[in-house]
Design an enzyme around this catalytic site. Structure first.
Site, PDB file in Angstrom:
ATOM      1  N   HIS A   1       0.971  -1.294  -0.061  1.00 34.99           N
ATOM      2  CA  HIS A   1       0.134   0.007   0.380  1.00 34.99           C
ATOM      3  C   HIS A   1       0.746   1.237  -0.022  1.00 34.99           C
ATOM      4  O   HIS A   1       0.688   2.283  -0.354  1.00 34.99           O
ATOM      5  CB  HIS A   1      -0.436   0.217   1.371  1.00 34.99           C
TER       6      HIS A   1
ATOM      7  N   CYS B   1     -12.452  -0.753 -11.608  1.00 33.96           N
ATOM      8  CA  CYS B   1     -12.730   0.907 -10.959  1.00 33.96           C
ATOM      9  C   CYS B   1     -11.838   0.941  -9.576  1.00 33.96           C
ATOM     10  O   CYS B   1     -12.006   1.592  -8.735  1.00 33.96           O
ATOM     11  CB  CYS B   1     -13.799   1.343 -10.690  1.00 33.96           C
TER      12      CYS B   1
HETATM   13  C1  PEP Z   1     -13.511  -1.136  -4.508  1.00 30.61           C
HETATM   14  O1  PEP Z   1     -13.484  -2.002  -3.761  1.00 30.61           O
HETATM   15  O2  PEP Z   1     -13.222  -1.496  -5.123  1.00 30.61           O
HETATM   16  C2  PEP Z   1     -14.033   0.042  -5.002  1.00 30.61           C
HETATM   17  C3  PEP Z   1     -14.108   0.967  -5.746  1.00 30.61           C
HETATM   18  O3  PEP Z   1     -15.009   0.690  -4.044  1.00 30.61           O
HETATM   19  P1  PEP Z   1     -14.811   1.075  -2.900  1.00 30.61           P
HETATM   20  O4  PEP Z   1     -12.752   1.167  -2.651  1.00 30.61           O
HETATM   21  O5  PEP Z   1     -15.004   3.105  -2.835  1.00 30.61           O
HETATM   22  O6  PEP Z   1     -15.326   0.738  -2.122  1.00 30.61           O
END
Ligand code: PEP
Ligand code: MG
Length: 574
Positions: A190, A504
């Site tokens: 990370h 995403c």
């Molecule tokens: C994910 O889970 O990859 C995502 C984009 O949503 P979040 O990070 O907001 O849970």
């Protein structure tokens, strides 16, 4: 004497400067007593330091935006909570007042006491939280000595240490750190991913560097090749200057990519959408030539205040995102509160036994029809201002999507009856982050217009590894054959059904993963604007046909090492 060390280049960029060595947290403060007459001054000194750290944490939180706010914010919140812990504060006061210890020694005693309490805990998660105690105590210690020569920040210096935490990186950047060298850490951690977003040169795994570097030594760091030279000679300095020039040229070239297409070497256009949560993100996404917004996280509107934002407040935020993208598609995700994103207004259930598997995302929205109806109205009203898509988080079943679609239709009808303009087309999409939804995608396909894969959650649920548990870092990686298999299947199913599909999660924003995602068939990425140009550059260096021909070898990789080996080969031979 000149000495060179080799580690792994985790974040590109070069630096020349003095070393600031931070040894693994030993906190060597010997027993120090103060005079009776100095107690009040010492208490005041400690309390001023606490105030400073509180302000520092608050300022760091305010500076965060986009994905960083989500990733790093929770660490900072935890640190702020620890700082306000009455156990910690009263204990420190008592040590100074009753035992007449100096503030430094009181800090050390409290740190040792708390470390022992954490170490005795059965739960790995809580045991690993002792690192956070160390960081809070470390901040207090630095604040006590601010203003003294060579204490506090690392402005214009190169930090040499054992490990660095993601939450710390933002602060180190704002202090003006030139580069960081760590003996531990991995390229895909990370912290490494974050250092790349923050453009801090980082070398990890530089084995023996702590034994040989002293405060004030002159270092040259090459964050791309993972090299560190202590007391550089004339040749090193010449090389450094050449590298800097090359890097500056590269940066200028990257900047030029703002107006270039995201096209592979063999001429295939890939769509790069941006993840955004703020006006600044939207403006940046637009300026960098993002194809649109692929993920606008709305929960941040709900995390700011003690009550849920009303319809008009939400409408204005969504409308402004649509206007800001001047006709490019804007994908707004419905509320994804729950688990680590607990709200202040009490919408989420308190004390869930297992929040990551609890009432979060669409489950919470459907359980709180009053809140969800307001959000749907605001979203549909904003659709009158430009192309808007609605994305539903944490979908597990077909019934959930049907219920959301029914609400959308009812709301559209009601708004039109009230005289509002609502777009005829408001595509409805599902986030694929629950393995059940990924596996049963063919059964869901006719309920959605598009799909976005949330790899952050998908990885945590596939590997049964809490994304917030540092102790499981090795498991929190998409580099697992199961993850690749699921990604490939989801992408294939979407193509077969004619559904647009993007990734995403953070994975899409890391240039290292570009060849792998392209090989798996991905043609839409959604990522934070900080790395958009780098990802565009990485895509432009790929031959899509060649990568897809190598997909079979990727799918045969049996473990992380084999997948990394595939990635290395793909990166060196486009
Ligand atoms: C994910 O889970 O990859 C995502 C984009 O949503 P979040 O990070 O907001 O849970
Ligand atoms: Mg998610």
């Amino acid at each position: 004497m000149r000495r060179a060390f080799t580690g792994h280049g985790a974040s590109r960029g070069s630096a020349l400067g003095h070393a600031r060595v931070r040894l693994p947290f030993l906190f060597e403060v010997s027993e120090q007593h103060i005079a009776e007459a100095d107690i009040a001054t010492e208490l005041a000194r400690l309390h001023a330091a606490i105030q400073d750290v509180r302000a520092e944490l608050h300022a760091a939180r305010e500076r965060l935006h986009g994905a960083l706010a989500h990733e790093v914010g929770e660490f900072l919140d935890l640190h702020a909570l620890l700082l306000d812990d009455p156990e910690l504060l009263q204990g420190l006061d008592a040590l100074i007042r009753d035992s007449r210890y100096s503030a430094d020694y009181a800090l050390r005693l409290q740190r040792d006491r708390l470390a022992a309490v954490f170490a005795a805990m059965d739960d790995d998660y809580f045991r690993s939280r002792s690192e956070d105690v160390d960081q809070v105590i470390g901040r207090l210690h630095a604040a006590l000595h601010r203003g003294e020569p060579h204490a506090g920040g690392v402005a214009g210096e190169i930090l040499v240490t054992d490990t660095v935490a993601p939450a710390e990186l933002v602060q180190l950047q704002s202090q003006g750190v030139l580069a960081i060298v760590t003996t531990g850490g991995s390229m895909l951690s990370h912290a490494a991913i974050l250092a790349r977003s923050l453009h801090i040169p980082l070398v990890v795994g530089a084995g023996e560097v702590l034994q040989h570097v002293n405060d004030g030594d002159v270092l040259v760091v090459d964050g791309a090749r993972g090299r560190v030279v202590v007391s550089p000679d004339a040749t090193d300095l010449r090389e450094y200057r050449t590298r800097r020039r090359d890097e500056q040229r590269e940066r200028r070239q990257l900047h030029r990519l703002r107006r270039e297409p995201t096209r592979t070497l063999d001429g295939v256009d890939i769509r790069l959408y941006a993840n955004a949560e703020s006006r600044a993100d939207v403006a940046e996404a637009h300026a960098l030539g993002a194809a649109g917004l692929g993920l606008y996280r709305t929960e941040y509107l709900f995390l700011r205040g003690a009550v849920a934002p009303d319809e008009d407040t939400q409408f204005r935020a969504y409308r402004d995102a649509v206007l800001g993208m001047t006709g490019r598609t804007v994908t707004i995700r419905t509320l994804d509160l729950g688990a680590d994103k607990a709200d202040r207004g009490g919408l989420t259930l308190p004390h869930e036994p297992n929040p990551a598997l609890g009432c979060r995302g669409v489950r919470l929205s459907l359980a709180r029809a009053d809140i969800f109806a307001v959000q749907m109205r605001a979203l549909l009203r904003a659709s009158g201002y430009g192309p808007l898509r609605i994305l539903v988080p944490m979908v597990a079943t077909r019934e959930e999507m049907l219920e959301v679609a029914a609400l959308l239709h009812r709301t559209r009808k009601a708004l039109r009856a009230e005289g509002h303009h609502v777009a005829d087309e408001v595509p409805l999409g599902a986030m694929i982050e629950v393995p059940a939804a990924a596996l049963a995608l063919p059964a869901l396909a006719d309920t959605v217009d598009f799909v976005s894969i949330g790899t952050n959650d998908l990885v945590q649920y596939l590997l049964a590894a809490d994304r917030n548990n540092d102790a499981l870092e090795a498991l929190q990686s998409p580099l697992h054959p199961a993850v690749l298999r699921v990604l490939r299947e989801v992408i294939r199913t979407c193509r077969a059904c004619g559904l647009p599909v993007a990734v995403c999660g953070e994975m899409a924003g890391d240039p290292l993963f570009v060849p792998l995602l392209l090989a798996l068939g991905l043609e839409e990425f959604s990522l934070h604007p900080t790395t958009l140009l780098e990802v565009r550059q990485a895509i432009r260096a790929c031959d899509l046909g060649a990568l897809r021909r190598r997909a079979g070898a990727l799918m045969r990789a049996r473990d992380r090492a084999a997948i990394e080996h595939w990635m290395q080969r793909a990166a060196s031979t486009p």
